[in-house]
Design an enzyme around this catalytic site. Structure first.
Site, PDB file in Angstrom:
ATOM      1  N   THR A  37       0.819  -1.210   0.000  1.00 46.58           N
ATOM      2  CA  THR A  37       0.000   0.000   0.000  1.00 46.58           C
ATOM      3  C   THR A  37       0.852   1.258   0.000  1.00 46.58           C
ATOM      4  OG1 THR A  37      -1.815  -1.114   1.134  1.00 46.58           O
ATOM      5  CG2 THR A  37      -1.768   1.270   1.283  1.00 46.58           C
ATOM      6  N   TYR A  50      -7.356   2.121  -4.992  1.00 40.21           N
ATOM      7  CA  TYR A  50      -5.953   2.169  -5.386  1.00 40.21           C
ATOM      8  C   TYR A  50      -5.455   0.777  -5.747  1.00 40.21           C
ATOM      9  CZ  TYR A  50      -4.555   0.034  -0.936  1.00 40.21           C
ATOM     10  OH  TYR A  50      -4.393  -0.832   0.113  1.00 40.21           O
ATOM     11  N   THR A 116       1.297  -4.070   4.472  1.00 39.28           N
ATOM     12  CA  THR A 116       0.996  -4.372   5.878  1.00 39.28           C
ATOM     13  C   THR A 116       0.347  -5.735   6.091  1.00 39.28           C
ATOM     14  OG1 THR A 116      -1.154  -3.255   5.749  1.00 39.28           O
ATOM     15  CG2 THR A 116       0.744  -1.926   6.421  1.00 39.28           C
ATOM     16  N   ASP A 117      -0.210  -6.341   5.041  1.00 44.64           N
ATOM     17  CA  ASP A 117      -0.949  -7.591   5.234  1.00 44.64           C
ATOM     18  C   ASP A 117      -0.090  -8.694   5.843  1.00 44.64           C
ATOM     19  OD1 ASP A 117      -3.242  -6.464   4.298  1.00 44.64           O
ATOM     20  OD2 ASP A 117      -3.250  -7.494   2.365  1.00 44.64           O
ATOM     21  N   LYS A 189      -0.737  -7.379  13.562  1.00 40.45           N
ATOM     22  CA  LYS A 189      -1.658  -6.413  12.961  1.00 40.45           C
ATOM     23  C   LYS A 189      -3.002  -6.591  13.649  1.00 40.45           C
ATOM     24  CE  LYS A 189      -3.292  -4.610   8.533  1.00 40.45           C
ATOM     25  NZ  LYS A 189      -3.253  -4.719   7.054  1.00 40.45           N
ATOM     26  N   GLU A 310      -3.909 -28.358  29.199  1.00 40.92           N
ATOM     27  CA  GLU A 310      -4.960 -29.339  28.932  1.00 40.92           C
ATOM     28  C   GLU A 310      -4.514 -30.450  27.992  1.00 40.92           C
ATOM     29  OE1 GLU A 310      -9.038 -27.812  28.382  1.00 40.92           O
ATOM     30  OE2 GLU A 310      -8.171 -25.821  28.653  1.00 40.92           O
TER      31      GLU A 310
END
Length: 353
Positions: A37, A50, A116-117, A189, A310
């Site tokens: 981005t 975009y 950023t993903d 994120k 557990e």
């Protein structure tokens, strides 16, 4: 014409020499661009309209001319993709290039522009494979370069300022966005759209950028960079590891499919403290018997996936991720599998890294 006397000449000479020295001491920072981005471009100022990775690194840097005042900038385009398409091939290429650059005595740090993903995964991969204590800083933006509220230019300036500082040496790989310095050891994120999306939810951020300078408030106690045992210099392909989500009524379907596909490792994004349904647990136990490494993590943002709770991990040959989320657990397991398939050794790595 008035003749300059010796005293004035000497003063002028000293002034020129001081300016020259100051010009020479500026650090040299390489900017490696991968797209995302931050390199996005749209036909309007609307944030959502975009295309990621549409502009080159030179175009990107032209929006931040002031970075040349704090560092000598050199730039390379390593890739130009949306980070949803980030892959092992680019990771290996990027890490090897970073290591090549940081071996050079005239290179002081590296800044990587990134979408950023998957930024947290790339940051963690580099944190485990970069063999230098020189600063490595990833930077991105939540809004494209053409948006009226683009956060890219400020983030780039701060990233270069952070990488240029001697205070950043030895801090491991960092992400600098929204005036925060975020450690790769715990980065996540946390919001799909907000500019303040990146957090260190368990340990807290490393510090902040203030007035163009990094102010650190913590350091990572986890092994990283020069203290990491992982070496990808001769690796051309990483072992295949898949993440499988747990949820109510989850069956063995995806575990069975992963085994059939010949994966080398499976990370579970379990419920709660990494818990999984009995059917999935039995399928994973069978996968371990076939030589597939299994790591339990959790889909929950905060808190550890602990051993000895557990699920009896030793009984089934599982490893527990502790504070490493499923996405970064996949990264660590891929690197672990380049060295061992022993679940106890893998558990050691998940404890130390």
């Amino acid at each position: 014409m008035r003749t300059m006397n010796f005293k004035n000449f000497f003063s002028l000479l000293m002034f020129v020499l001081i300016l020259s020295v100051h010009a020479q001491v500026k650090p040299t920072i390489y900017i490696l661009a991968t797209g995302g981005t931050i390199a996005g471009q749209g036909s309007t100022a609307v944030v959502s309209e975009y295309k990621a990775g549409a502009i080159t690194v030179d175009q990107l840097l032209s929006a931040v001319p002031s970075i040349k005042d704090i560092a000598n900038i050199k730039a390379e385009q390593v890739a130009n993709i949306g980070s949803q398409n980030m892959n092992d091939e680019v990771w290996l290429k990027l890490s090897k290039r970073v290591n090549e650059l940081l071996k050079q005595s005239d290179v002081d740090g590296v800044v990587i522009t990134h979408g950023t993903d998957t930024q947290e995964e790339t940051a963690y991969f580099l944190n485990l494979t970069v063999k230098s204590n020189k600063p490595v800083v990833l930077v991105g933006s939540m809004r494209p370069s053409t948006a009226i509220s683009s956060d890219g230019p400020r983030n780039i300036y701060n990233a270069v300022a952070c990488a240029s500082s001697k205070k950043s040496i030895g801090k491991g790989v960092m992400v600098v966005m929204d005036d925060k310095i975020i450690g790769a050891d715990d980065i996540a994120k946390t919001n799909t759209l907000a500019v303040g999306t990146f957090q260190d939810p368990n340990y807290g951020q490393l510090g902040i950028m203030y007035d163009g300078k990094p102010i650190f408030t913590r350091e990572s106690l986890k092994r990283h960079t020069i203290n990491s045992e992982f070496d990808i210099s001769k690796i051309t392909k990483l072992p295949r590891v898949e993440i499988i989500l747990s949820y109510s009524n989850a069956t063995s379907l995806f575990v069975d499919a992963a085994v059939k596909e010949g994966v080398k490792g499976i990370v579970t994004a379990g419920v709660g403290n990494g818990n999984i349904t009995t059917e999935m647990q039995n399928a994973l136990a069978n996968a371990v018997k076939k030589g597939i490494a299994v790591v339990r993590s959790s889909r929950i943002l905060m808190g550890p996936t602990a051993q000895w709770d557990e699920i009896d991990d030793d009984k089934y040959g599982f490893s527990a991720s502790w504070y490493i989320n499923p996405y970064k657990s996949r990264v660590l397991l891929m690197l672990a599998l380049t060295k061992t398939n022993d679940y106890k050794e893998i558990q050691r790595m998940f404890t130390e890294y």
